[in-house]
Motif scaffolding. Structure first.
Motif: not given
Length: 216
Positions: A1-6, A71-74, A100-104
């Protein structure tokens, strides 16, 4: 998954100032989610704000602390998969798939007002329309003046009558040797009679004989 970049450009599609998060039971087979099965809705697992954020080609639902922004969840919103699902018994509650770290996992989300849930739906629908337009771009319009590629190009035919040429038109139901033909004026102005029996060839009209003087 693509994470946010600043340094990515961030677009805020929607902000809910207050939402409630619930722990939900496993989904029963062949049935949808129901908010009444989540226990006491006045005692949520977590409360905070929710933002729908678009960056690059991804959209995320961010559950954050309203004061600190922690951040609580994404949750990744993907229109092609059921990452957001409405419950069956209310318009204010939804089931969200979070990562969360690859877990759904799946959590329940509730709005205090129906107007907030309506705006939430509209924001997701608008993005879904843009996503579908990007995935299925319209085909280029066909120019009507452009000849079909299946028809070989060729010179245009000239159907105009040239000097000395004639044509015949048969009119059924009329008798006589030359009655079936029509007089056609050629480009020279000469009058001709067209005989259908002769295959459409033109026969010049002879001038009448000179009058014969009567004997006295």
């Amino acid at each position: 998954m693509e994470d946010f970049v600043a340094d990515e450009i961030e677009s805020i599609l929607y902000i809910a100032r207050e939402i409630s998060v619930y722990r939900i039971p496993p989904l029963k087979a062949n049935e949808g989610h129901r908010a009444q099965e989540w226990g006491d809705l006045s005692q949520p697992l977590w409360k905070g704000r929710m933002r729908i954020v678009e960056k690059s080609t991804s959209v995320f639902l961010l559950f954050e602390d309203a004061q600190t922004g922690e951040l609580f969840a994404k949750a990744l919103y993907d229109p092609s998969t059921p990452s957001v699902e409405a419950v069956l018994d209310s318009s204010r509650y939804f089931v969200i798939r979070v990562e969360d770290n690859g877990r759904k996992a799946y959590i329940g989300m509730g709005f205090a007002e129906r107007s907030d849930s309506f705006d939430f739906n509209v924001a997701l629908q608008d993005y879904t329309k843009r996503w579908k337009a990007r995935m299925n771009p319209p085909s280029p319009a066909v120019d009507e003046d452009t000849p079909s590629p299946h028809i070989p190009p060729g010179p245009k035919k000239d159907y105009s009558l040239k000097e000395g040429q004639t044509f015949s038109i048969s009119i059924p139901g009329r008798g006589g040797k030359f009655d079936d033909g029509l007089n056609v004026l050629g480009s020279t102005g000469t009058s001709h009679a067209i005989d259908p029996a002769s295959g459409g060839s033109a026969v010049p009209l002879l001038p009448p004989p000179p009058s014969v003087s009567k004997r006295r």
